[in-house]
Design a protein around this motif. Structure first.
Motif, PDB file in Angstrom:
ATOM      1  N   GLU A   1       0.829  -1.203   0.000  1.00 30.58           N
ATOM      2  CA  GLU A   1       0.000   0.000   0.000  1.00 30.58           C
ATOM      3  C   GLU A   1       0.863   1.252   0.000  1.00 30.58           C
ATOM      4  O   GLU A   1       1.915   1.298   0.626  1.00 30.58           O
ATOM      5  N   LEU A   2       0.399   2.285  -0.708  1.00 30.17           N
ATOM      6  CA  LEU A   2       1.050   3.588  -0.682  1.00 30.17           C
ATOM      7  C   LEU A   2       0.269   4.524   0.229  1.00 30.17           C
ATOM      8  O   LEU A   2      -0.964   4.488   0.269  1.00 30.17           O
ATOM      9  N   PHE A   3       0.993   5.374   0.961  1.00 25.97           N
ATOM     10  CA  PHE A   3       0.400   6.327   1.896  1.00 25.97           C
ATOM     11  C   PHE A   3       0.702   7.749   1.430  1.00 25.97           C
ATOM     12  O   PHE A   3       1.704   8.003   0.750  1.00 25.97           O
TER      13      PHE A   3
ATOM     14  N   LEU B   1      -7.670  10.862  -1.704  1.00 22.52           N
ATOM     15  CA  LEU B   1      -6.588  11.472  -2.473  1.00 22.52           C
ATOM     16  C   LEU B   1      -7.036  12.784  -3.122  1.00 22.52           C
ATOM     17  O   LEU B   1      -6.227  13.713  -3.274  1.00 22.52           O
ATOM     18  N   SER B   2      -8.300  12.874  -3.461  1.00 29.01           N
ATOM     19  CA  SER B   2      -8.820  14.086  -4.099  1.00 29.01           C
ATOM     20  C   SER B   2      -8.687  15.322  -3.200  1.00 29.01           C
ATOM     21  O   SER B   2      -8.686  16.453  -3.690  1.00 29.01           O
TER      22      SER B   2
ATOM     23  N   ALA C   1      -8.367   9.806  -9.109  1.00 29.97           N
ATOM     24  CA  ALA C   1      -9.058  10.627  -8.101  1.00 29.97           C
ATOM     25  C   ALA C   1      -9.661  11.891  -8.710  1.00 29.97           C
ATOM     26  O   ALA C   1     -10.263  12.686  -7.987  1.00 29.97           O
ATOM     27  N   GLY C   2      -9.462  12.095 -10.003  1.00 29.03           N
ATOM     28  CA  GLY C   2     -10.124  13.198 -10.680  1.00 29.03           C
ATOM     29  C   GLY C   2      -9.296  14.444 -10.910  1.00 29.03           C
ATOM     30  O   GLY C   2      -9.836  15.498 -11.232  1.00 29.03           O
TER      31      GLY C   2
ATOM     32  N   SER D   1      -7.860   6.542   1.837  1.00 31.76           N
ATOM     33  CA  SER D   1      -9.038   5.685   1.826  1.00 31.76           C
ATOM     34  C   SER D   1      -9.578   5.460   0.419  1.00 31.76           C
ATOM     35  O   SER D   1     -10.169   4.415   0.132  1.00 31.76           O
ATOM     36  N   GLU D   2      -9.391   6.429  -0.457  1.00 34.64           N
ATOM     37  CA  GLU D   2      -9.916   6.315  -1.821  1.00 34.64           C
ATOM     38  C   GLU D   2      -9.108   7.193  -2.765  1.00 34.64           C
ATOM     39  O   GLU D   2      -8.884   8.382  -2.463  1.00 34.64           O
TER      40      GLU D   2
END
Length: 300
Positions: free
Chosen positions: A165-167, A184-185, A212-213, A260-261
């Motif tokens: 996982e990346l943080f 992330l957005s 994430a847009g 989380s997203e």
């Protein structure tokens, strides 16, 4: 054609100087010149051109050099395989890996392996994703860690050993630094500190931001995880890093926040040449790696 002629030719080609080649080979200059001349006569071509005190390969000489190096490399490997067949415990492993795994993972696995096989030698080669693939294909290394794992390749094969996982990493003064997790957005207005082009983590972060847009605004670039961490800790921007890039600590450390997203991950794999049997000592190390990652680095 004699093996000695190939050895002399390759040494002269690398040094571009007959006298220096003779000194390294511990033979007379005349002996080197004579063998090169005989080789050219046998091939019916000129391998070198004179350039002052130096020599330079002709175009056909450059072509022949690649083949000669391959022949000598195959012979060296054949001799090594014979010794390893007699006693793999005294063999050598040529290991490639990306910079991001050189901080913790590679030293750890090598140290643990050498506890069991203390006489095995290692030759290390760090590189970026494309160069690691090339090193495997060109037989410069026997086995390599790589990230991300190449899903489709006719030239290399291997296994994924870890999905990591990346943080998000943020300056401690960032408004989101104390949160347990973020989307992330929420970082779309921030400046990003990314790895330079050619490093595998850069497209992973880039693609995650696009998912994430938004397109990340790049303020700074670096070539080491420590550089990325330091720049973020100094307030130069934000970034994404895997957990194992956080093992090293310093006085300048950023805040680490879960994303989380979207769920951002990277794969880490072990690759080798397709269709080629590994030397016994490399097989031994390969089996050790699979068991090591199964027991020590299973994703939680």
């Amino acid at each position: 054609m004699e093996l000695r002629q190939l050895e002399y030719f390759v040494r002269v080609a690398r040094l571009q100087h007959v006298t220096k080649a003779a000194e390294e080979l511990h033979v007379a200059q005349s002996a080197v010149s004579r063998q090169i001349h005989r080789l050219e006569e046998e091939l019916g071509i000129r391998l070198f051109m004179q350039r002052g005190r130096n020599v330079q390969l002709t175009p056909v000489g450059q072509l022949f050099l690649r083949r000669a190096e391959a022949v000598l490399g195959d012979l060296d490997r054949a001799v090594m395989e014979i010794h390893e067949f007699l006693d793999p415990e005294v063999g050598e492993i040529r290991l490639g890996f990306p910079h991001s795994l050189g901080i913790h993972v590679v030293p750890q696995v090598v140290a643990e392996f050498r506890k069991l096989h203390p006489n095995v030698k290692f030759r290390f080669r760090q590189g970026m994703y494309p160069s690691l693939i090339r090193d495997i294909v060109d037989a410069e290394v026997d086995i390599a860690f790589i990230s991300p794992y190449p899903e489709k390749s006719d030239q290399v094969t291997g296994e994924v050993v870890l999905t990591e996982e990346l943080f998000a990493i943020l300056p401690e003064t960032h408004k989101l630094a104390l949160k347990d997790s973020i989307m992330l957005s929420e970082l779309k207005e921030d400046t990003f500190v990314l790895f330079s082009s050619g490093y595998s983590l850069r497209p992973i972060v880039w693609d995650a931001c696009r998912e994430a847009g938004f397109t990340p605004k790049i303020g700074f670039e670096g070539e080491e995880a420590g550089t990325i961490r330091g720049l973020v800790a100094a307030g130069m921007g934000v970034s994404l890093l895997p957990k194992m890039a956080m093992y090293e600590t310093s006085s300048m450390m950023p805040a680490v926040v879960k994303i989380s997203e979207p769920h951002v991950t990277r794969t880490i794999g072990i690759i080798r040449r397709t269709g080629e049997k590994m030397p016994l000592v490399v097989q031994m190390f390969h089996s050790f790696l699979l068991e090591f990652f199964k027991n020590q680095y299973q994703e939680q």
